[in-house]
Design an enzyme around this catalytic site. Sequence first.
Site, PDB file in Angstrom:
ATOM      1  N   SER A 179       0.816  -1.221   0.000  1.00  0.00           N
ATOM      2  CA  SER A 179       0.000   0.000   0.000  1.00  0.00           C
ATOM      3  C   SER A 179       0.848   1.268   0.000  1.00  0.00           C
ATOM      4  O   SER A 179       0.420   2.305  -0.516  1.00  0.00           O
ATOM      5  CB  SER A 179      -0.932  -0.003   1.216  1.00  0.00           C
ATOM      6  OG  SER A 179      -0.178  -0.102   2.422  1.00  0.00           O
TER       7      SER A 179
ATOM      8  N   HIS B  92       0.910   5.160   6.793  1.00  0.00           N
ATOM      9  CA  HIS B  92       0.921   5.806   5.483  1.00  0.00           C
ATOM     10  C   HIS B  92       1.278   7.288   5.613  1.00  0.00           C
ATOM     11  O   HIS B  92       0.810   7.966   6.529  1.00  0.00           O
ATOM     12  CB  HIS B  92      -0.438   5.634   4.802  1.00  0.00           C
ATOM     13  CG  HIS B  92      -0.770   4.197   4.546  1.00  0.00           C
ATOM     14  ND1 HIS B  92      -1.618   3.478   5.365  1.00  0.00           N
ATOM     15  CD2 HIS B  92      -0.343   3.335   3.587  1.00  0.00           C
ATOM     16  CE1 HIS B  92      -1.719   2.235   4.906  1.00  0.00           C
ATOM     17  NE2 HIS B  92      -0.949   2.118   3.832  1.00  0.00           N
TER      18      HIS B  92
ATOM     19  N   ASP C 125      -2.759   7.269  10.183  1.00  0.00           N
ATOM     20  CA  ASP C 125      -2.789   5.918  10.760  1.00  0.00           C
ATOM     21  C   ASP C 125      -1.428   5.443  11.250  1.00  0.00           C
ATOM     22  O   ASP C 125      -1.293   4.319  11.724  1.00  0.00           O
ATOM     23  CB  ASP C 125      -3.354   4.917   9.745  1.00  0.00           C
ATOM     24  CG  ASP C 125      -2.521   4.848   8.469  1.00  0.00           C
ATOM     25  OD1 ASP C 125      -1.444   5.489   8.427  1.00  0.00           O
ATOM     26  OD2 ASP C 125      -2.950   4.171   7.518  1.00  0.00           O
TER      27      ASP C 125
END
EC number: 2.3.1.45
Length: 781
Positions: free
Chosen positions: A94, A267, A264
């Site tokens: 991600s 990221h 978070d």
Amino acid sequence: MAVLAYNLGKREINQYFSIKNAKLLAAAAVVLLTVFHAASRHYGSSDTCDWLLSSGRFLGDNVWQPYGCMLHKYKSTEAKFCLREKRIAFVGDSRIRQLFYSFIKMMNPEVKEVGNKHENIPFVDGDSTVNFLWYAEVNNSLKEQLMLWTEGSASKPHVIIIGAATWSIKLHNGKSEALFQYKANLTAIADTLEKLAEHSEVYWVLQDPVYEDVLSESRKMITNEQINLYNEAAVSTLNTSKKKVKFLEASRQAAMETISQSVDGLHLPESTRDVGAMVLMNSMCNKILKPIDGSCCQSAPPLSVLQKLAAAVLLVSVVCFVLLGFSSHRKSRPAPDVESGEEKKHPAAVGQLNPKGPLLAIGKMSLIMLYFYLCDRADIFMKEQKFYTHSAFFIPLIYIFVLGVFYSENSKETKLLNREQTDEWKGWMQLVILIYHISGASAFIPVYMHVRVLVAAYLFQTGYGHFSFFWLKGDFGLYRVCQVLFRLNFLVVVLCLVMDRPYQFYYFVPLVTFWFAVIYATMALWPQILQKQANGSAFWNLALLLKLLGLLLFIGFFAYSQELFEGIFSVWPLSKLFELQGSIHEWWFRWKLDRFAVVNGMLFAFIYLLLQKYQLLSEGKGEPLFSNKISNCLLFVSVVSFMTYSIWASGCKNKSECNEMHPYISVILAFILIRNIPGYARSLYSSFFAWFGKISLELFICQYHIWLAADTKGILVLIPGNPTLNIIVSTFIFVCVAHEISQITNDLAQVAIPKESGPLLKRLLGAGVFLVLVLTLSQKD
């Protein structure tokens, strides 16, 4: 008593630190710094791509500065042009997906992050393809994909950006066995990555830190300690490849300063992701597009034909300089004046000059040009980008004005705009412009508008000075014209040859040269009106005013006829002199911006000389310029005008709109009145500012390459890692070089421009042939 102590102290200092000694110290510093940087490049890392990818720092919010080179901010059109017909693959988890989105947004800012989280995401823009491939771990699936590319069964990307680790940490709860398996899997794909790197660019993205305080429970095992272990494993395993897979570490360094802004904890904020994407774009595209403000990943440009010829001439000059020896340098020049530090003018005629003098001057100029080339063309010294802050502009500004006031002295003359005062005026304006350029203050519109007034004031002085000379002396001889043109253009012509830049690039010199030609034509053409002719005759004064009015109408006509203006200056050879990057638009913009300043200077000079002739001014020491009532009135109006302009400039929001108003709004006259109406102000001047004023033209031109860098887009770095010390050292060398060039220009002007008509015409013919040859060769280049 204090004045006596000050003068004695000044004399004592100048006995040990003369201008000559300062230049010797600057020359020694240049040699040492050149050797240091050349050795660092030879024995250390000399690849600016490595610097770009590996390290840097934030200059301010979201402004990333790579170590030792400049980062170009790519526009959408540039990114698309660079990446045309290319296939790019982002491979990973991600975090790599975030980097992928930041990258493609540089090509198309309208892209939305709407792809499925754990799936591949394609992106096509024209003939460019950028794909994200979901591989959260370094495992057999990833190895198989890489093998497909190496075996040719799938279209191999031109660029591969790959990285993964956090899922391995998460799925195995941070166990040491997972790290061993990660190393083994990396070893298994290392050879494959090496094969891919033979024909493609391969980047391994080192893992960014995490913000452990806000990580969710399912991610608590992803600690910065674990991240560091996995990064060390990647570097130690992949660094052994012969093609050396490139490591993207800069985004990791940027993240260390901004990870606390993460929502978070895993990221990165978008601004930090953009740093990594911009670094990648610079690494891929700088060598293709070669942006002047993107020095990373660029090698020194190849020499043009003109540069090779110039190098040959300069090399011969240096050899002559060495053979003649330092001992014979200017034997006829007397010792420097202890009080001022300047060399005294020699009373001997030009014909008695030592013939070795010109050769020595050219030899020194050649060595100076070598320094220019090393600073801004050769891959020796580092460069950094500018970043504007209010403190970076205003603190040095306050400092130099304190110095200027400290060095206040009584002026020899008390006339309005006497020589000492105009030198002072040029000096402080030039210092402000230098600070403006190095601090990047053009980004702040109020400062930009005030500096526009300073440039207009230079042109005002051009009109004032040359009009006064022609009006009073009536000397329209060829010798005078050639002297002025030589002093204005000598340095720029040499730089055009050595630095491979067009004449218009040094825009101020073409501008001043053009306006000098206009002033000369206005005053010399029929009817030729001079002060001695106009004495006692209002008719001739009126005729001159009509002449100036005609010039004003002529300027206005061209200002509103852009097509005609560009048509005239697009004709060869004018086009070669006034075009920049194949367009005449820059010359049109510069000319139009201050189109009335020179005429204002001429008109002011005429009115002043008329008032002086009829004894309507009081220019004695300590006397106000007019009667007390008129003086106070004019001072009040001038101060209000100044304040009104500053308020208006502070409210400017759009450069182009304010530039349209600039030619019609001027506070130059207000400044002159404030500076000259009070008798005490007219009786003083700053010797500090006046000293810089005498070399203001050289300072303005030299800054392009040996103080700033990348043709003024960046800052030259002589002392890495210490910006303050770097500015001090580079400024000292820069000022010494500018002063020496000023002396060389003056010396060569005496030799190159003879007073006798015959030799002068022959040299003009030679200069014409040289100019045609240069323009022809530059056209072929």
